[in-house]
Scaffold this motif. Structure first.
Motif, PDB file in Angstrom:
ATOM      1  N   LEU A  38       1.253   5.027   0.664  1.00 42.18           N
ATOM      2  CA  LEU A  38       0.621   6.098   1.423  1.00 42.18           C
ATOM      3  C   LEU A  38       0.987   7.441   0.806  1.00 42.18           C
ATOM      4  O   LEU A  38       2.177   7.728   0.589  1.00 42.18           O
ATOM      5  CB  LEU A  38       1.076   6.045   2.884  1.00 42.18           C
TER       6      LEU A  38
ATOM      7  N   GLU B 165       0.855  -1.191   0.000  1.00 43.11           N
ATOM      8  CA  GLU B 165       0.000   0.000   0.000  1.00 43.11           C
ATOM      9  C   GLU B 165       0.885   1.232   0.000  1.00 43.11           C
ATOM     10  O   GLU B 165       1.732   1.399   0.873  1.00 43.11           O
ATOM     11  CB  GLU B 165      -0.903  -0.003   1.230  1.00 43.11           C
TER      12      GLU B 165
ATOM     13  N   GLN C 177       6.731   6.700   3.111  1.00 42.90           N
ATOM     14  CA  GLN C 177       7.526   5.471   3.049  1.00 42.90           C
ATOM     15  C   GLN C 177       8.821   5.660   2.265  1.00 42.90           C
ATOM     16  O   GLN C 177       9.732   4.852   2.366  1.00 42.90           O
ATOM     17  CB  GLN C 177       6.718   4.348   2.389  1.00 42.90           C
TER      18      GLN C 177
ATOM     19  N   LEU D 173       5.243  11.023   0.018  1.00 39.65           N
ATOM     20  CA  LEU D 173       5.242   9.581   0.205  1.00 39.65           C
ATOM     21  C   LEU D 173       6.111   9.274   1.423  1.00 39.65           C
ATOM     22  O   LEU D 173       7.331   9.143   1.306  1.00 39.65           O
ATOM     23  CB  LEU D 173       5.788   8.885  -1.055  1.00 39.65           C
TER      24      LEU D 173
ATOM     25  N   HIS E 242      -8.718   9.062   3.183  1.00 40.40           N
ATOM     26  CA  HIS E 242      -8.947   9.204   4.622  1.00 40.40           C
ATOM     27  C   HIS E 242      -8.694  10.644   5.067  1.00 40.40           C
ATOM     28  O   HIS E 242      -7.779  11.303   4.587  1.00 40.40           O
ATOM     29  CB  HIS E 242      -8.026   8.263   5.405  1.00 40.40           C
TER      30      HIS E 242
ATOM     31  N   ARG F 190      -3.341   4.647  -0.622  1.00 41.41           N
ATOM     32  CA  ARG F 190      -4.057   5.209   0.526  1.00 41.41           C
ATOM     33  C   ARG F 190      -3.734   6.701   0.543  1.00 41.41           C
ATOM     34  O   ARG F 190      -2.571   7.080   0.748  1.00 41.41           O
ATOM     35  CB  ARG F 190      -3.617   4.542   1.833  1.00 41.41           C
ATOM     36  N   ILE F 191      -4.752   7.526   0.304  1.00 45.98           N
ATOM     37  CA  ILE F 191      -4.556   8.968   0.235  1.00 45.98           C
ATOM     38  C   ILE F 191      -5.098   9.592   1.511  1.00 45.98           C
ATOM     39  O   ILE F 191      -6.273   9.447   1.830  1.00 45.98           O
ATOM     40  CB  ILE F 191      -5.265   9.563  -0.998  1.00 45.98           C
ATOM     41  N   GLU F 192      -4.213  10.270   2.276  1.00 50.66           N
ATOM     42  CA  GLU F 192      -4.625  10.933   3.511  1.00 50.66           C
ATOM     43  C   GLU F 192      -4.542  12.443   3.330  1.00 50.66           C
ATOM     44  O   GLU F 192      -3.681  12.949   2.628  1.00 50.66           O
ATOM     45  CB  GLU F 192      -3.746  10.484   4.674  1.00 50.66           C
TER      46      GLU F 192
ATOM     47  N   VAL G  53       0.413  11.459   1.538  1.00 49.22           N
ATOM     48  CA  VAL G  53      -0.037  12.470   2.500  1.00 49.22           C
ATOM     49  C   VAL G  53       0.415  13.828   1.998  1.00 49.22           C
ATOM     50  O   VAL G  53       1.615  14.102   1.941  1.00 49.22           O
ATOM     51  CB  VAL G  53       0.540  12.217   3.907  1.00 49.22           C
TER      52      VAL G  53
END
Length: 204
Positions: free
Chosen positions: A37, A35, A45, A43, A110, A84-86, A39
């Motif tokens: 991420l 996944e 990660q 990124l 999210h 997964r977009i925050e 934000v």
């Protein structure tokens, strides 16, 4: 949100090199994650690299990103099963070709959308300094979609890729950004990128 100072800059200003400085681009790094991420276009990660573009594949997503450390650039090619977009930028999903109202199973969003700076009333586009009056003249002349207004007035052609002005342009022609006629045609990259970084992806 990242603690790195670069994260205080909007995404479209993060991959810039000071005038007179030369950029040293490291070899392309290939990464696979279950996944990815995202934000605020970062990124986490990948050392808070800035997302350049992402597109769906048969088994998930492929993304391009880069991180600047002074005058050193690290490019990343990422393969992920899911996104997964925050704190989503209201237009990020649309620019990636994702319908926010009908997310594919491989994408989740999210948190509340990040606040976007709005142009002052007399400007339709902060980046290109397009006057609101110019947009109204184009509407009066018969242009009725956001893509048409973009081409006629250059609003939305700036370095933020229309993220700060597309919604207002859509509303001026009684459309919503989620409608095809109320948005612009997405094209990579998401942010201005030095050609030497793009060349690293071509070589990879």
């Amino acid at each position: 949100m990242s603690e790195h100072p670069l994260a205080e800059l909007p995404a479209w200003d993060r991959l810039t090199v000071p005038p007179g400085e030369s950029l040293r681009v490291e070899p392309l790094r290939r990464v696979e994650v279950d996944e990815l991420l995202i934000v605020d276009d970062d990124l986490p990660q990948l050392d808070d690299a800035t997302l350049i573009w992402a597109w769906p594949t048969d088994d998930g997503w492929t993304a391009r990103a880069a991180r600047l450390h002074g005058t050193r650039a690290v490019p990343y090619l990422v393969r992920a099963a899911r996104l997964r977009i925050e704190r989503p930028d209201p237009n990020l999903a649309r620019l990636l070709g994702i319908d926010p109202a009908a997310l594919p199973p491989s994408v989740s969003v999210h948190g509340h959308p990040r606040h976007q700076e709005k142009p002052p009333r007399h400007l339709a586009c902060i980046c290109r300094l397009t006057e609101s009056e110019e947009v109204y003249r184009a509407i009066h002349d018969g242009w009725r979609t956001v893509d048409e207004l973009k081409r006629v007035t250059e609003a939305g052609f700036g370095q933020c890729q229309g993220r700060r002005c597309v919604t207002a342009l859509a509303h001026r022609v009684d459309l919503e950004p989620d409608q095809p006629r109320g948005n612009i045609t997405p094209r990579p990259p998401l942010v201005p990128v030095p050609a030497s970084i793009l060349a690293a992806f071509a070589e990879g």
